[in-house]
Design an enzyme around this catalytic site. Structure first.
Site, PDB file in Angstrom:
ATOM      1  N   LYS A 120       0.875  -1.032  -0.109  1.00 49.78           N
ATOM      2  CA  LYS A 120      -0.103  -0.013   0.220  1.00 49.78           C
ATOM      3  C   LYS A 120       0.879   1.333  -0.036  1.00 49.78           C
ATOM      4  CE  LYS A 120      -4.429  -1.608   0.519  1.00 49.78           C
ATOM      5  NZ  LYS A 120      -5.315  -1.240  -0.448  1.00 49.78           N
ATOM      6  N   SER A 165      -8.590  -0.434   6.814  1.00 48.07           N
ATOM      7  CA  SER A 165      -8.573  -1.382   8.062  1.00 48.07           C
ATOM      8  C   SER A 165      -7.243  -1.474   8.365  1.00 48.07           C
ATOM      9  CB  SER A 165      -9.003  -2.508   7.639  1.00 48.07           C
ATOM     10  OG  SER A 165      -8.209  -3.206   6.337  1.00 48.07           O
ATOM     11  N   GLU A 179      -9.843 -13.663  -4.046  1.00 49.89           N
ATOM     12  CA  GLU A 179     -10.462 -13.246  -2.998  1.00 49.89           C
ATOM     13  C   GLU A 179     -10.597 -14.360  -1.871  1.00 49.89           C
ATOM     14  OE1 GLU A 179     -13.719 -10.155  -4.603  1.00 49.89           O
ATOM     15  OE2 GLU A 179     -13.790 -11.914  -5.365  1.00 49.89           O
ATOM     16  N   GLY A 224     -15.633 -13.271   0.777  1.00 48.17           N
ATOM     17  CA  GLY A 224     -15.825 -11.830   0.206  1.00 48.17           C
ATOM     18  C   GLY A 224     -15.595 -12.006  -1.204  1.00 48.17           C
ATOM     19  N   ASP A 227     -16.981 -10.640  -3.808  1.00 46.39           N
ATOM     20  CA  ASP A 227     -18.178  -9.434  -4.380  1.00 46.39           C
ATOM     21  C   ASP A 227     -17.509  -9.354  -6.097  1.00 46.39           C
ATOM     22  OD1 ASP A 227     -15.808  -8.345  -2.675  1.00 46.39           O
ATOM     23  OD2 ASP A 227     -16.082  -6.781  -4.278  1.00 46.39           O
ATOM     24  N   SER A 243       1.257  -9.659  -0.407  1.00 42.40           N
ATOM     25  CA  SER A 243       0.858  -8.019  -0.342  1.00 42.40           C
ATOM     26  C   SER A 243       1.488  -7.698   0.948  1.00 42.40           C
ATOM     27  CB  SER A 243      -0.503  -8.274  -0.438  1.00 42.40           C
ATOM     28  OG  SER A 243      -1.414  -8.670   0.142  1.00 42.40           O
TER      29      SER A 243
END
Length: 324
Positions: free
Chosen positions: A59, A84, A210, A214, A216, A309
């Site tokens: 990130k 989060s 995913e 979750g 989606d 990640s």
């Protein structure tokens, strides 16, 4: 400009510009290999260890790129983000490096280590209940009230471009790949991976991964439009998103090979693999891509990239999970 949505979607040129901004600031994280992983899959696996990035996750790339792209006046006013934990720490750290005040909206159940680290970088932290409150609405309100730049965790062209530099570095180092697995929450990292892979390794299939609870984006791609789900109950806290972004979804639609899912139990098994075999601490979300590669079953003879990640996990929770 995307003709359907009217949004400015990033291109590989934006990834290259992000790489120039990040040069000498972001860590060029190591690419690790494992004979055990290769034997298990029949493939040659290359693990891009973003768990060793500044702030402990990929990130930092997107956060720094987005704040660095602001003009001087906007940087002086500062930025607000919601997260989060990993994007929170990244924005806080990038803001400190670039002289931009930061406000971070974080859920009350965020890992304590991530909240403490975010405050440690100098950010103001505002807590909310992820199951009853809307973090995006809180972020928009703060941006309007204080004149702050709103930098969401994935739905932003400069964030996507910054995240794409991880895959660019991987491909620059190891050469063309047959497949790349990337953890998938809102789609920023996977979208950036698609841009880099398309330019540097044509024909490489990029798969987002995913948690089963979750899925989606998998559902959204099947439906052909963005679907929203309730907040998923999964140990992969970095992938507890409820919908794809307006910027990430069209990139994934056009360029991703697909989306696969893995159960939480596979994430725990993969955390244990990283700790025992590679001597690396990896958070549950960071294990999504590797868990998918281990479960694929069709990788014999392939060259496969795995984006690891992040590594931000409370050590007591880490120990409890891998011992369980």
């Amino acid at each position: 400009m995307d003709q359907t949505t009217g949004l400015r979607l990033p291109t590989f040129a934006d990834v290259e510009a992000a790489a120039a901004r990040l040069a000498g600031v972001a860590h060029r994280t190591p690419v690790m290999t494992s004979r055990t992983a290769d034997a298990r899959t029949g493939a040659r696996l290359f693990f891009k260890m973003e768990s060793l990035q500044r702030t402990g996750a990929f990130k930092f790339r997107g956060a720094y790129n987005a704040i660095a792209a602001l003009d001087a006046d906007a940087r002086a006013r500062g930025a607000v983000a919601y997260s989060s934990g990993n994007h929170a720490q990244a924005i806080a750290c990038a803001g400190a490096l670039l002289g931009a005040p930061t406000v971070i909206v974080m859920p009350t159940d965020a890992p304590a280590i991530k909240v403490a680290a975010t405050r440690g970088y100098g950010a103001e932290v505002m807590l909310y209940d992820r199951f009853t409150e809307d973090r995006e609405a809180i972020g928009r309100r703060l941006a309007a009230e204080r004149g702050l730049a709103l930098i969401p965790p994935f739905d932003h062209p400069d964030v996507i471009a910054g995240q794409g530099t991880a895959t660019k570095e991987l491909l620059d180092e190891v050469g063309p790949l047959d497949r790349i697995y990337v953890c998938l929450g809102g789609g920023g990292l996977t979208s950036g991976a698609c841009l880099a892979a398309e330019a540097l390794s044509p024909g490489c299939a990029v798969y987002g991964v995913e948690p089963e609870a979750g899925d989606d984006i998998r559902r959204s791609l099947e439906a052909g439009h963005i679907l929203t789900i309730p907040v998923p109950r999964t140990i992969a806290d970095g992938a507890q998103t409820t919908a794809a972004g307006a910027h990430t979804f069209p990139i994934l639609q056009a360029k991703a090979a697909g989306v696969v899912t893995v159960p939480d139990a596979a994430l725990v098994e993969t955390m244990r693999f990283f700790a025992e075999r590679m001597k690396q601490v990896v958070e549950p979300t960071g294990c999504l891509a590797a868990a998918a590669a281990f479960a694929a079953g069709d990788l014999a003879g392939a060259r496969v990239g795995v984006i690891v990640s992040g590594g931000n996990v409370d050590l007591a929770r880490f120990a409890a999970l891998i011992a369980g």
